[in-house]
Design an enzyme around this catalytic site. Structure first.
Site, PDB file in Angstrom:
ATOM      1  N   LYS A  53      -9.943   8.670 -52.951  1.00 17.03           N
ATOM      2  CA  LYS A  53      -8.693   7.916 -52.758  1.00 17.03           C
ATOM      3  C   LYS A  53      -8.985   6.564 -52.106  1.00 17.03           C
ATOM      4  O   LYS A  53      -8.472   5.532 -52.532  1.00 17.03           O
ATOM      5  CB  LYS A  53      -7.713   8.739 -51.910  1.00 17.03           C
ATOM      6  CG  LYS A  53      -7.107   9.911 -52.680  1.00 17.03           C
ATOM      7  CD  LYS A  53      -6.302  10.875 -51.818  1.00 17.03           C
ATOM      8  CE  LYS A  53      -5.846  12.070 -52.655  1.00 17.03           C
ATOM      9  NZ  LYS A  53      -5.080  13.081 -51.930  1.00 17.03           N
ATOM     10  N   GLN A  97      -3.740  14.610 -45.914  1.00 17.65           N
ATOM     11  CA  GLN A  97      -4.418  15.489 -46.875  1.00 17.65           C
ATOM     12  C   GLN A  97      -4.204  16.954 -46.512  1.00 17.65           C
ATOM     13  O   GLN A  97      -4.372  17.351 -45.351  1.00 17.65           O
ATOM     14  CB  GLN A  97      -5.924  15.140 -46.911  1.00 17.65           C
ATOM     15  CG  GLN A  97      -6.711  15.842 -47.993  1.00 17.65           C
ATOM     16  CD  GLN A  97      -6.325  15.416 -49.413  1.00 17.65           C
ATOM     17  OE1 GLN A  97      -5.835  14.323 -49.645  1.00 17.65           O
ATOM     18  NE2 GLN A  97      -6.528  16.304 -50.368  1.00 17.65           N
ATOM     19  N   ASP A 120       2.997  10.587 -51.233  1.00 17.27           N
ATOM     20  CA  ASP A 120       2.634  11.890 -51.817  1.00 17.27           C
ATOM     21  C   ASP A 120       3.854  12.547 -52.472  1.00 17.27           C
ATOM     22  O   ASP A 120       3.706  13.514 -53.222  1.00 17.27           O
ATOM     23  CB  ASP A 120       2.135  12.832 -50.703  1.00 17.27           C
ATOM     24  CG  ASP A 120       0.651  13.125 -50.830  1.00 17.27           C
ATOM     25  OD1 ASP A 120       0.102  12.973 -51.939  1.00 17.27           O
ATOM     26  OD2 ASP A 120       0.052  13.510 -49.818  1.00 17.27           O
TER      27      ASP A 120
HETATM   28  N1  GUN Z   1      -4.320  18.550 -51.446  1.00 15.40           N
HETATM   29  C1  GUN Z   1      -4.435  18.827 -52.769  1.00 15.40           C
HETATM   30  N2  GUN Z   1      -3.756  17.909 -53.494  1.00 15.40           N
HETATM   31  C2  GUN Z   1      -3.190  17.063 -52.621  1.00 15.40           C
HETATM   32  C3  GUN Z   1      -2.371  15.908 -52.778  1.00 15.40           C
HETATM   33  O1  GUN Z   1      -1.997  15.467 -53.873  1.00 15.40           O
HETATM   34  N3  GUN Z   1      -2.002  15.280 -51.598  1.00 15.40           N
HETATM   35  C4  GUN Z   1      -2.372  15.746 -50.388  1.00 15.40           C
HETATM   36  N4  GUN Z   1      -1.943  15.088 -49.325  1.00 15.40           N
HETATM   37  N5  GUN Z   1      -3.136  16.811 -50.224  1.00 15.40           N
HETATM   38  C5  GUN Z   1      -3.539  17.466 -51.334  1.00 15.40           C
END
Ligand code: GUN
Length: 298
Positions: A53, A97, A120
C-alpha cells in the site's frame, strides 16, 4: 479456455489515471493526497499488504504516512491515534490494517474513524450509505471487483450471481453492490455461507461466481457453469518444491481445472489482490478532492 481477467494490467491502467490526476492537482498548487496506514504488530501477511500500500502511494505521487505500533499497544492509545488522524488536516484518508490483536475491539476502532477519512469503507456510516446507493467509500476489495467487471464489460443485468463467503469486508458488501440498481449490478444475488445447503448445485447455477471463502482451491470445475465468470478473492501461501522461495500463492479456486470451463477467470496472484490496493488509492483521491472543495486550507 477462459479469458483471463488481468488484474495487473487494469491496476496499472488505473494507477496511471490516478497519477495523472495527482499531477494536475500539484500543477494547480494543491497538496498531493495523503494516506496514513496504521499497523499493529508484525503479522507477516499484514506487513506485506501494508508495504504494498505504501509503495503504491509513492508510485502515484501520494504522500504516505506509515504508523507502526507494537502488538501490545493499548486500545486507548490506538483510539487516541485515530482521533489524532481524524483531526490532522494533512491526512486525507487513513486505514487501520486488520486483523488487530485480540485485546483490541475492532468494531470500536472502525467506528472511531471519521467516515470522511474512512478510505477502507468499513465505518457503519459508509456501509449503510453503500447499501442505500448513496455516494460513500466502498471497501477496497468489493470496489476492485466492480472495477474489473466494468472494465471487462461483463454483463450483470438479470444474471445469476453467487457469492461464497459473507465477511464484512468482501462477501456481504459485494452481494449488496451487485444487487443494486446500477451497472455493475441488477443481478439476482445468492450469498452462500457455512450453513448453505447444496452448495455445489447453487454454485453451478451462477453466471458470475465470486469466491471469498478463505479455503485453498475450494471451487472445482464441477461447481462451475460452462462460460461463467469466476472471480477468486482468496490468497493462500502454500509450501512448494517448485519455486525458489519454497512457497507459491494460490486462491480459493482450482485455477487449472476451472479455467477449462469458465468464460472469464481472475488468476491468483495477478487478479483481485492488485485491484484492492488500487481501489484504496481511488478512495484516497476521492477523499482528497472532497476535502479540497471545503476551502483553501484543506
Ligand atoms: N485486512 C485484509 N484486507 C484488508 C483491507 O482491505 N483493509 C484493512 N484495513 N485491513 C485488511
Amino acid at each position: 479456455m477462459a479469458i483471463i481477467i488481468d488484474g495487473k494490467l487494469i491496476a496499472a491502467q488505473v494507477k496511471e489515471e490516478i497519477a495523472a490526476e495527482v499531477l494536475k492537482m500539484k500543477e494547480q498548487g494543491l497538496r498531493a493526497p495523503a494516506l496514513a496506514v496504521v499497523m499493529v504488530g508484525n503479522e507477516g501477511a499484514s506487513a506485506t499488504y501494508v508495504a504494498s500500500k505504501v509503495k503504491s502511494c509513492q508510485q502515484v505521487g501520494f504522500e504516505s504516512i506509515d504508523l507502526h505500533f507494537p502488538e501490545d499497544i493499548s486500545e486507548e492509545t490506538l483510539l487516541q491515534t485515530i482521533q489524532d488522524l481524524n483531526n490532522n488536516p494533512g491526512v486525507d484518508g487513513f486505514i487501520v490494517q486488520l486483523p488487530l490483536p485480540s485485546h483490541i475491539n475492532e468494531d470500536k476502532v472502525i467506528a472511531a474513524v471519521n467516515p470522511d477519512k474512512d478510505v477502507d469503507g468499513f465505518h457503519p456510516s459508509n456501509v449503510g450509505k453503500m447499501a442505500l446507493n448513496i455516494p460513500a467509500f466502498v471497501s477496497a476489495t468489493p470496489a476492485g471487483i466492480m472495477e474489473l467487471i466494468a472494465r471487462y464489460k461483463i454483463e450483470t443485468d438479470g444474471k445469476e450471481i453467487v457469492v461464497l463467503g459473507r465477511s464484512n469486508i468482501v462477501g456481504t458488501p459485494i452481494s449488496i453492490l451487485l444487487s443494486r440498481k446500477a451497472y455493475p449490478g441488477n443481478g439476482t444475488v445468492t450469498l452462500c455461507h457455512s450453513r448453505t445447503k447444496n452448495l455445489k448445485e447453487v454454485c453451478s447455477r451462477a453466471d458470475i461466481l465470486i469466491v471469498a471463502i478463505g479455503k485453498p482451491e475450494f471451487v472445482t470445475a464441477d461447481m462451475v457453469k460452462p462460460g461463467a465468470t469466476v472471480i477468486d478473492v482468496g490468497i493462500h501461501r502454500i509450501p512448494s518444491t517448485e519455486t525458489k522461495s519454497g512457497f507459491r500463492i494460490i486462491g480459493d479456486v482450482q485455477f487449472e481445472s476451472v479455467s477449462q470451463v469458465a468464460g472469464y477467470i481472475t488468476p491468483v496472484p495477478g487478479g483481485v489482490g492488485l485491484m484492492t490496493i488500487v481501489s484504496l488509492l481511488q478512495n484516497t483521491l476521492k477523499a482528497a478532492k472532497e476535502k479540497r472543495k471545503e476551502g483553501p486550507t484543506a
